[in-house]
Design an enzyme around this catalytic site. Structure first.
Site, PDB file in Angstrom:
ATOM      1  N   TRP A  74       0.766  -1.158   0.162  1.00 18.78           N
ATOM      2  CA  TRP A  74      -0.054  -0.111  -0.041  1.00 18.78           C
ATOM      3  C   TRP A  74       0.941   1.167   0.004  1.00 18.78           C
ATOM      4  O   TRP A  74       1.655   1.431   1.129  1.00 18.78           O
ATOM      5  CB  TRP A  74      -0.818  -0.065   1.360  1.00 18.78           C
ATOM      6  CG  TRP A  74      -1.947   1.382   1.273  1.00 18.78           C
ATOM      7  CD1 TRP A  74      -3.286   1.071   0.618  1.00 18.78           C
ATOM      8  CD2 TRP A  74      -1.824   2.464   1.955  1.00 18.78           C
ATOM      9  NE1 TRP A  74      -3.846   2.197   0.724  1.00 18.78           N
ATOM     10  CE2 TRP A  74      -3.147   2.937   1.533  1.00 18.78           C
ATOM     11  CE3 TRP A  74      -0.698   3.022   2.767  1.00 18.78           C
ATOM     12  CZ2 TRP A  74      -3.279   4.518   2.148  1.00 18.78           C
ATOM     13  CZ3 TRP A  74      -1.191   4.249   3.157  1.00 18.78           C
ATOM     14  CH2 TRP A  74      -2.226   4.879   2.753  1.00 18.78           C
ATOM     15  N   GLY A 101       5.648   0.026   7.036  1.00 14.03           N
ATOM     16  CA  GLY A 101       5.861   1.173   7.792  1.00 14.03           C
ATOM     17  C   GLY A 101       6.634   2.421   7.115  1.00 14.03           C
ATOM     18  O   GLY A 101       6.476   2.178   5.985  1.00 14.03           O
ATOM     19  N   GLU A 491     -16.889   4.964   0.253  1.00  7.25           N
ATOM     20  CA  GLU A 491     -15.536   4.153   0.461  1.00  7.25           C
ATOM     21  C   GLU A 491     -15.802   2.868  -0.877  1.00  7.25           C
ATOM     22  O   GLU A 491     -14.540   2.897  -1.218  1.00  7.25           O
ATOM     23  CB  GLU A 491     -15.067   3.685   1.723  1.00  7.25           C
ATOM     24  CG  GLU A 491     -16.130   2.675   2.541  1.00  7.25           C
ATOM     25  CD  GLU A 491     -15.455   2.253   3.794  1.00  7.25           C
ATOM     26  OE1 GLU A 491     -14.074   2.247   3.704  1.00  7.25           O
ATOM     27  OE2 GLU A 491     -16.131   1.817   4.430  1.00  7.25           O
ATOM     28  N   HIS A 507     -28.544  24.781   8.240  1.00  7.88           N
ATOM     29  CA  HIS A 507     -27.494  25.643   8.422  1.00  7.88           C
ATOM     30  C   HIS A 507     -26.227  25.689   7.188  1.00  7.88           C
ATOM     31  O   HIS A 507     -25.264  26.180   7.637  1.00  7.88           O
ATOM     32  CB  HIS A 507     -26.618  25.381   9.877  1.00  7.88           C
ATOM     33  CG  HIS A 507     -27.486  25.381  11.006  1.00  7.88           C
ATOM     34  ND1 HIS A 507     -28.184  26.836  11.271  1.00  7.88           N
ATOM     35  CD2 HIS A 507     -28.286  24.828  11.807  1.00  7.88           C
ATOM     36  CE1 HIS A 507     -28.968  26.590  12.505  1.00  7.88           C
ATOM     37  NE2 HIS A 507     -28.825  25.422  12.635  1.00  7.88           N
TER      38      HIS A 507
HETATM   39  C1  F6R Z   1     -14.356   2.107   7.252  1.00  9.81           C
HETATM   40  C2  F6R Z   1     -13.164   1.355   7.727  1.00  9.81           C
HETATM   41  C3  F6R Z   1     -12.064   2.240   8.309  1.00  9.81           C
HETATM   42  C4  F6R Z   1     -11.564   1.614   9.664  1.00  9.81           C
HETATM   43  C5  F6R Z   1     -10.380   2.707  10.220  1.00  9.81           C
HETATM   44  C6  F6R Z   1     -10.007   2.227  11.658  1.00  9.81           C
HETATM   45  O1  F6R Z   1     -14.988   0.954   6.585  1.00  9.81           O
HETATM   46  O2  F6R Z   1     -13.047   0.204   7.607  1.00  9.81           O
HETATM   47  O3  F6R Z   1     -12.573   3.543   8.330  1.00  9.81           O
HETATM   48  O4  F6R Z   1     -12.817   1.722  10.565  1.00  9.81           O
HETATM   49  O5  F6R Z   1      -9.447   2.602   9.587  1.00  9.81           O
HETATM   50  O6  F6R Z   1      -9.573   0.836  11.533  1.00  9.81           O
HETATM   51  P1  F6R Z   1      -9.709  -0.193  13.025  1.00  9.81           P
HETATM   52  O7  F6R Z   1     -10.918  -0.189  13.484  1.00  9.81           O
HETATM   53  O8  F6R Z   1      -8.930  -1.429  12.316  1.00  9.81           O
HETATM   54  O9  F6R Z   1      -8.609   0.570  13.839  1.00  9.81           O
END
Ligand code: F6R
Length: 611
Positions: A74, A101, A491, A507
């Site tokens: 990623w 990382g 998303e 508003h």
């Molecule tokens: C939306 C989604 C993200 C996660 C976010 C936090 O569908 O999956 O917004 O909720 O990246 O991820 P966690 O819960 O793994 O910390």
């Protein structure tokens, strides 16, 4: 982000790495690569795009090796292309490395290495690591020592793995801030970002901690710190099964996970309610119950969907426990020197338990002396391990990038924690507790009913799939849900969508409403029903297309709205559990009709392990 998998043993590693990478694709999928040792030299094959493309490429090459590493990326530094894909190797191709990382001081390190004649091929921060390690091997150190010395100079986060063709009997792995697990087999060992990648081969797992380095041979595992202190590691037997992480006949993991919610909710509740006593049992909180009950303030910290669950939690905690509660974006909380008092309790909500922003916020809060509690889905994850105490959501593995069953499970655990707290503070009577718990107990059946709206929602999706924008409106518990409904849609379908408190619409956002604007109302019969109807009339007056989630049998809204989706009646506090379902299905079907890659939406990753 980024998925790492490694193998050393007696079998051919290629299929093991490819299957592992497929399971890790939720962590990133813009490019993938593998590295192996073949006839005493390193061989790297990589590709832009998904793991399946890499698999095709490998098929024609017919490679074999008993040691190798795989990576699915990623992108953070450098566009997604073949050169920036991992593994990265040193100049004579004797060492290769994969990394998850961010190396924050990579530019300084790169400049220094270039001064010594090192040439860089990629735009990544990760490549600096392999040359740095190489520079120590050139000074006569073995691979393990070279990795240790290199890591003394590195600032940032890493989960990394390295192989050298000069020492082909070992994989070196190290962790700081990005998760890594080692799987122990018979005459073979594994390495991965998470257990899903290696569960098909072993259930004996060792979790690496920050600052640790592992030397993994086919029949031996040792761990030390990067400063060379030996460490004894515990082997954990995990219970997750392969079936739990397969698609089980569904077209997408997201759909499977939406459909699983009656069961996942039962699992979140199982063993935690004593209905006759009006009692909640949360073993994970036993040691902290007094401190928690004496907290003057609760802060809930999370990101994305988990943050939305946190908002629902705030409403619950203030309604039932009367404890002032705030909800913070972890990414903001961490960097604005927040005021944290010793009698604050801070909840960290995370499906993956590895989200870098949430983990960083947790460490900050812990340092400032607050009681830190985790609500995590992934068992043994970093957040689960670093909090003082906590409660698992037990939703089972969630693979679809868009979070669904984890959201309803998070709300369930938040409600249980809230009731646990309310009863220990004497805020709710036994009868009140019994009433809420009995309704909670029946929620899985109501979700089953809500899932039956699937066919109706398909028809609505067909009518709205070409919209360019959506607005989601709700009041009270409907507001966090409006935010979550909008996030789900944007998303996975790439339609711009905004969630907003229905009362705020006048508003500003109302200016967006015209005959092309679909407006989704969370319009159940609850506290703010009448006010919500007024907001609906305001939208109707401006010719907006109204889609309303209504309580079964509500004929009033049916007369106003263009489309209605009926959900079973329940308590206000439990409405989000049921109303989430049609919102998830609506996003799913619209994305499906638009031909989107539902389980791997562009630019996203399931576990966001970079800040
Ligand atoms: C939306 C989604 C993200 C996660 C976010 C936090 O569908 O999956 O917004 O909720 O990246 O991820 P966690 O819960 O793994 O910390």
């Amino acid at each position: 982000m980024c998925g790492i998998v490694g193998y050393i043993g007696e079998r051919n590693c290629i299929p093991i790495l490819i299957n592992g990478l497929k399971r890790l694709e939720y962590r990133g999928y813009d490019s993938a690569g593998i590295g192996i040792v073949d006839d005493d030299s390193c061989l790297i094959v990589k590709n832009k795009g998904k793991v399946s493309l890499l698999e095709d490429k490998l098929e024609s090459l017919d490679l074999k090796s008993s040691i190798g590493l795989g990576h699915t990326r990623w992108a953070t530094h450098g566009i997604p292309n073949e050169i920036n894909a991992h593994p990265h190797s040193n100049e004579d191709n004797s060492i290769f490395l994969i990394h998850n990382g961010i190396i924050e001081n990579y530019q300084v390190l790169k400049k220094g290495l270039m001064g010594f004649g090192y040439k860089f091929l990629s735009e990544t921060d990760s490549e600096v690591l392999v040359h740095l390690i190489d520079s120590f091997t050139k000074r006569g150190h073995n691979l393990t020592k070279s990795v240790q010395l290199a890591l003394h100079e590195v600032e940032g986060t890493y989960g990394l793995a390295v192989i050298s063709s000069k020492e082909p009997d070992k994989i070196i792995a190290a962790r700081k801030g990005s998760p890594l697990v080692v799987g122990i087999g018979e005459n073979e060992n594994f390495l991965a970002s998470d257990v899903s990648a290696i569960i098909a081969h072993t259930k004996q797992i060792i979790y690496l901690e920050d600052g640790e380095i592992a030397v993994i041979k086919k029949d031996e595992f040792t761990a030390k710190t990067i400063y060379d202190n030996a460490i004894e590691k515990e082997v954990h037997e995990i219970s997750m099964t392969l079936e739990e992480i397969d698609r089980g006949g569904y077209a997408h993991f997201m759909l499977k996970e939406i459909m699983e919610q009656p069961e996942s909710l039962r699992n979140s509740i199982r063993g935690r309610i004593i209905q006759s006593e009006g009692d909640v049992v949360l073993g994970g909180l036993t040691d902290v119950v007094e401190k928690l009950a004496n907290s003057k303030r609760i802060i809930i910290t999370a990101c994305g969907t988990s943050w939305h669950a946190g908002l629902v939690g705030e409403y619950m905690l203030e309604q039932f426990c009367r404890i002032p509660t705030e909800v913070e974006y972890a990414s903001e909380f961490r960097y604005r020197n927040p005021i944290i008092e010793k009698d604050d309790a801070i909840f960290f909500i995370s499906q993956s338990g590895e989200t870098a922003d949430t983990l960083a916020a947790l460490r900050e809060a812990k340092m400032k002396g607050a009681l830190v509690l985790g609500i995590c889905n992934a068992v043994g994850s970093s957040i689960a391990r670093e909090t003082n105490a906590g409660v698992y959501t037990h939703a089972g593995p969630e693979i679809g990038v868009a979070s669904t069953k984890a959201f309803t499970a998070q709300m369930t655990v938040l409600l249980l924690m809230c009731l646990f707290l309310a009863s220990s503070k004497g805020e709710l009577s036994k009868k009140q507790m019994q009433d809420i718990l009995s309704e909670l107990d029946g929620i899985p059946e109501k979700i089953e009913k809500a899932l039956k709206t699937n066919e109706e929602i398909k028809k609505i999706a067909l009518k709205l799939k070409d919209a360019e924008n959506f607005i989601y409106l709700g009041r009270g518990y409907g507001f966090p849900l409006a935010l979550e409904g909008a996030l789900k849609l944007k998303e996975i379908s790439y339609i711009h969508a905004e969630g907003c408190p229905a009362g705020e619409m006048k508003h500003g956002p109302i200016a967006l409403v015209d005959e092309n604007m679909p407006v989704v109302f969370i319009a159940n019969k609850g506290n703010s029903y009448e006010k919500l109807i007024s907001n609906m009339m305001e939208v109707k007056a401006r010719k907006g297309i109204i889609i309303a989630l209504i309580t079964e049998g509500d004929t009033h809204v049916k007369e106003i709205a263009d489309f209605v989706i009926e959900i079973p009646e329940t308590l206000d506090v439990l409405m989000p559990f049921v109303a989430s379902i049609p919102l998830q299905l609506l996003a799913y079907h619209i994305a499906l009709l638009r031909g989107c890659d539902i389980d791997k939406p562009r630019n996203l990753a399931k576990s966001v392990t970079v800040e």
